[in-house]
Design a protein around this motif. Structure first.
Motif, PDB file in Angstrom:
ATOM      1  N   TYR A  68       0.866  -1.105   0.025  1.00 39.49           N
ATOM      2  CA  TYR A  68       0.041   0.018   0.005  1.00 39.49           C
ATOM      3  C   TYR A  68       0.879   1.258  -0.101  1.00 39.49           C
ATOM      4  O   TYR A  68       1.930   1.312   0.624  1.00 39.49           O
ATOM      5  CB  TYR A  68      -0.848  -0.035   1.139  1.00 39.49           C
ATOM      6  CG  TYR A  68      -1.770  -1.075   1.081  1.00 39.49           C
ATOM      7  CD1 TYR A  68      -3.412  -0.689   0.700  1.00 39.49           C
ATOM      8  CD2 TYR A  68      -1.715  -2.234   1.775  1.00 39.49           C
ATOM      9  CE1 TYR A  68      -4.145  -1.708   0.708  1.00 39.49           C
ATOM     10  CE2 TYR A  68      -2.765  -3.218   1.689  1.00 39.49           C
ATOM     11  CZ  TYR A  68      -3.983  -2.881   1.140  1.00 39.49           C
ATOM     12  OH  TYR A  68      -4.981  -3.852   1.318  1.00 39.49           O
ATOM     13  N   ASN A  70       0.521   5.558   0.673  1.00 35.39           N
ATOM     14  CA  ASN A  70      -0.267   6.892   0.953  1.00 35.39           C
ATOM     15  C   ASN A  70      -1.508   6.777   1.162  1.00 35.39           C
ATOM     16  O   ASN A  70      -2.422   7.259   1.064  1.00 35.39           O
ATOM     17  CB  ASN A  70       0.204   7.816  -0.360  1.00 35.39           C
ATOM     18  CG  ASN A  70      -0.188   9.077  -0.038  1.00 35.39           C
ATOM     19  OD1 ASN A  70       0.179   9.682   0.973  1.00 35.39           O
ATOM     20  ND2 ASN A  70      -0.940   9.972  -0.844  1.00 35.39           N
ATOM     21  N   LYS A  72      -4.708   7.180   3.477  1.00 31.09           N
ATOM     22  CA  LYS A  72      -4.897   8.180   4.375  1.00 31.09           C
ATOM     23  C   LYS A  72      -5.843   7.619   5.761  1.00 31.09           C
ATOM     24  O   LYS A  72      -6.777   6.876   5.496  1.00 31.09           O
ATOM     25  CB  LYS A  72      -5.999   9.055   3.635  1.00 31.09           C
ATOM     26  CG  LYS A  72      -6.373  10.433   4.483  1.00 31.09           C
ATOM     27  CD  LYS A  72      -7.096  11.223   3.849  1.00 31.09           C
ATOM     28  CE  LYS A  72      -7.705  12.565   4.565  1.00 31.09           C
ATOM     29  NZ  LYS A  72      -8.401  13.381   3.834  1.00 31.09           N
ATOM     30  N   GLU A 112      -3.186  16.587   0.959  1.00 30.05           N
ATOM     31  CA  GLU A 112      -4.577  16.149   0.066  1.00 30.05           C
ATOM     32  C   GLU A 112      -4.459  16.404  -1.330  1.00 30.05           C
ATOM     33  O   GLU A 112      -5.558  16.095  -1.906  1.00 30.05           O
ATOM     34  CB  GLU A 112      -5.403  17.167   0.571  1.00 30.05           C
ATOM     35  CG  GLU A 112      -5.760  17.376   2.237  1.00 30.05           C
ATOM     36  CD  GLU A 112      -6.336  16.172   2.750  1.00 30.05           C
ATOM     37  OE1 GLU A 112      -7.049  15.223   1.771  1.00 30.05           O
ATOM     38  OE2 GLU A 112      -6.405  15.605   3.976  1.00 30.05           O
ATOM     39  N   ASP A 113      -3.331  16.810  -1.940  1.00 32.70           N
ATOM     40  CA  ASP A 113      -3.219  16.618  -3.334  1.00 32.70           C
ATOM     41  C   ASP A 113      -2.610  15.406  -3.971  1.00 32.70           C
ATOM     42  O   ASP A 113      -2.430  15.169  -5.329  1.00 32.70           O
ATOM     43  CB  ASP A 113      -1.949  17.644  -3.946  1.00 32.70           C
ATOM     44  CG  ASP A 113      -2.725  19.165  -3.580  1.00 32.70           C
ATOM     45  OD1 ASP A 113      -3.876  19.531  -3.579  1.00 32.70           O
ATOM     46  OD2 ASP A 113      -1.830  20.071  -3.159  1.00 32.70           O
ATOM     47  N   SER A 114      -2.337  14.435  -3.099  1.00 36.43           N
ATOM     48  CA  SER A 114      -2.015  13.084  -3.491  1.00 36.43           C
ATOM     49  C   SER A 114      -3.304  12.071  -3.379  1.00 36.43           C
ATOM     50  O   SER A 114      -4.261  12.272  -2.839  1.00 36.43           O
ATOM     51  CB  SER A 114      -0.724  12.695  -2.801  1.00 36.43           C
ATOM     52  OG  SER A 114      -1.192  12.500  -1.260  1.00 36.43           O
ATOM     53  N   GLU A 115      -2.727  10.872  -3.947  1.00 32.96           N
ATOM     54  CA  GLU A 115      -3.797   9.815  -4.002  1.00 32.96           C
ATOM     55  C   GLU A 115      -3.306   8.656  -3.193  1.00 32.96           C
ATOM     56  O   GLU A 115      -1.887   8.440  -3.381  1.00 32.96           O
ATOM     57  CB  GLU A 115      -4.167   9.472  -5.458  1.00 32.96           C
ATOM     58  CG  GLU A 115      -4.763  10.746  -6.322  1.00 32.96           C
ATOM     59  CD  GLU A 115      -5.139  10.149  -7.719  1.00 32.96           C
ATOM     60  OE1 GLU A 115      -4.716   9.251  -8.103  1.00 32.96           O
ATOM     61  OE2 GLU A 115      -5.772  11.237  -8.321  1.00 32.96           O
ATOM     62  N   GLU A 116      -4.332   7.843  -2.807  1.00 30.88           N
ATOM     63  CA  GLU A 116      -4.046   6.416  -2.387  1.00 30.88           C
ATOM     64  C   GLU A 116      -3.392   5.484  -3.541  1.00 30.88           C
ATOM     65  O   GLU A 116      -3.930   5.398  -4.516  1.00 30.88           O
ATOM     66  CB  GLU A 116      -4.865   5.916  -1.517  1.00 30.88           C
ATOM     67  CG  GLU A 116      -5.375   6.781  -0.079  1.00 30.88           C
ATOM     68  CD  GLU A 116      -6.567   6.222   0.456  1.00 30.88           C
ATOM     69  OE1 GLU A 116      -7.249   5.355  -0.249  1.00 30.88           O
ATOM     70  OE2 GLU A 116      -6.598   6.456   1.648  1.00 30.88           O
ATOM     71  N   ASN A 117      -2.778   4.560  -3.212  1.00 31.78           N
ATOM     72  CA  ASN A 117      -2.173   3.432  -4.262  1.00 31.78           C
ATOM     73  C   ASN A 117      -1.839   2.148  -3.780  1.00 31.78           C
ATOM     74  O   ASN A 117      -1.395   2.251  -2.350  1.00 31.78           O
ATOM     75  CB  ASN A 117      -1.060   4.150  -4.992  1.00 31.78           C
ATOM     76  CG  ASN A 117      -1.087   3.771  -6.504  1.00 31.78           C
ATOM     77  OD1 ASN A 117      -1.110   2.310  -6.582  1.00 31.78           O
ATOM     78  ND2 ASN A 117      -0.999   4.565  -7.601  1.00 31.78           N
ATOM     79  N   THR A 122       4.656   5.173  -5.081  1.00 35.61           N
ATOM     80  CA  THR A 122       4.130   5.939  -5.852  1.00 35.61           C
ATOM     81  C   THR A 122       3.807   7.420  -4.916  1.00 35.61           C
ATOM     82  O   THR A 122       3.166   8.385  -5.593  1.00 35.61           O
ATOM     83  CB  THR A 122       2.650   5.529  -6.364  1.00 35.61           C
ATOM     84  OG1 THR A 122       1.929   5.034  -5.346  1.00 35.61           O
ATOM     85  CG2 THR A 122       2.743   4.437  -7.445  1.00 35.61           C
ATOM     86  N   ASP A 123       4.465   7.474  -3.887  1.00 33.65           N
ATOM     87  CA  ASP A 123       4.134   8.564  -3.150  1.00 33.65           C
ATOM     88  C   ASP A 123       5.305   9.548  -3.297  1.00 33.65           C
ATOM     89  O   ASP A 123       6.061   9.059  -4.283  1.00 33.65           O
ATOM     90  CB  ASP A 123       4.159   8.454  -1.822  1.00 33.65           C
ATOM     91  CG  ASP A 123       5.278   7.609  -1.119  1.00 33.65           C
ATOM     92  OD1 ASP A 123       6.021   6.923  -2.171  1.00 33.65           O
ATOM     93  OD2 ASP A 123       5.271   7.290   0.175  1.00 33.65           O
TER      94      ASP A 123
END
Length: 311
Positions: A68, A70, A72, A112-117, A122-123
């Motif tokens: 996993y 990033n 939140k 908050e500008d990033s996404e989970e992956n 990928t962070d």
């Protein structure tokens, strides 16, 4: 014969127990349970406890099937964190995919500008946050933790103080505390000091924070005559400002106090290293401004210093 039957029954029970354990292990993914603290206490670098809605980003660093990036997780303020998408009893977030122990890292505050992956690596780097507005310290109060482990058999992921594992969150920015006062023989009153205007020159407010390594770095040019905007605390006729900046070595800061139309200045030379707090005691006098030696400590126990500011 009776003895043999008893042995057979005991063996059957043991086999059933093992079968049940295997079924539990293979019944499906198990959700991670997250707790977090900072330096042994559940407090943020800005000096307040976790607040409801505070969010951290969690990523795996090991090469197990549990991957996993990033994710939140938010807290209600008690140091326990749940996946931000958990709603109406529907589980989401990090699930252990096999029985292997996984290792994790985390950072605060969540970008908050990033996404989970679910893909590793990928962070990235936060580069759009400045420290100009000290009233909003929670936006750049960067913290980092790494090395915490958990598994399907032991699913509690603990970013709490552990001397051996050292997995708790640590401060990644630098802090500067100024205690500004006067004395009875200075020709100024306490109200003159509490009502003064104060400036710093030489601070870089722009910077980057790498959510993968926890490294915070100052960038860009230093500002000139930046008005100190940190929330002030007044006690015992002393004004205290506590400010958080990006770490920046070799900084030479000019402190200026404007009181009654007169300017008083002095030079401060804190190392401004990461995870370190610097305290200066500044005495403003009619003829000069004095600074007593700087103290340096880990965040929360910072060293102190002093200086005199001259007109």
């Amino acid at each position: 014969m009776k003895h043999s039957l008893l042995l057979f029954a005991a063996a059957a029970l043991t086999l059933a127990a093992c079968t049940n354990d295997d079924e539990n292990l293979n019944a499906g993914p198990v959700a991670a349970q997250v707790t977090a603290g900072i330096g042994g206490a559940q407090t943020r670098a800005s000096g307040t406890t976790w607040t409801a809605g505070d969010a951290i980003g969690i990523s795996t660093t090991s090469s197990t099937l549990t991957q996993y990036t990033n994710m939140k997780y938010t807290t209600t303020g008690d140091g326990s964190f749940t996946h931000a998408a958990d709603q109406g009893g529907e589980a989401s977030g990090i699930f252990f995919q096999d029985t292997e122990e996984a290792t994790f890292r985390a950072y605060y505050p969540f970008d908050e500008d990033s996404e989970e992956n679910t893909l590793p690596g990928t962070d990235g780097v936060i580069s759009d946050v400045t420290t100009v507005n000290q009233a909003n310290q929670s936006a750049f109060d960067f913290l980092f933790a790494t090395g915490a482990t958990a598994s399907k058999l032991s699913p509690t992921l603990s970013f709490n103080n552990d001397v051996a594992a050292n997995t708790s969150f640590t401060h990644r920015m630098t802090r500067l505390v100024l205690n500004i006062a006067t004395d009875p023989n200075s020709g100024l009153s306490a109200s003159d000091v509490t009502g003064g205007t104060y400036y710093l020159s030489g601070i870089k407010h722009s910077g980057t924070f790498d959510t993968r390594t926890g490294e915070a770095t100052a960038t860009g040019n230093a500002t000139n005559d930046w008005a100190i905007t940190a929330t002030q605390a007044v006690a015992n006729n002393t004004v205290t400002y506590s400010m958080i900046f990006y770490p920046q070595s070799g900084a030479s800061l000019t402190f200026r106090a404007t009181i009654g139309g007169q300017n008083y200045t002095c030079t401060l030379t804190p190392a401004l290293a990461a995870a370190t707090s610097y305290t200066y005691n500044i005495t403003v006098k009619k003829t000069e401004l004095t600074v007593s030696g700087c103290t340096i400590t880990e965040w929360g126990n910072g060293p102190s210093g002093s200086c005199d500011a001259k007109m």
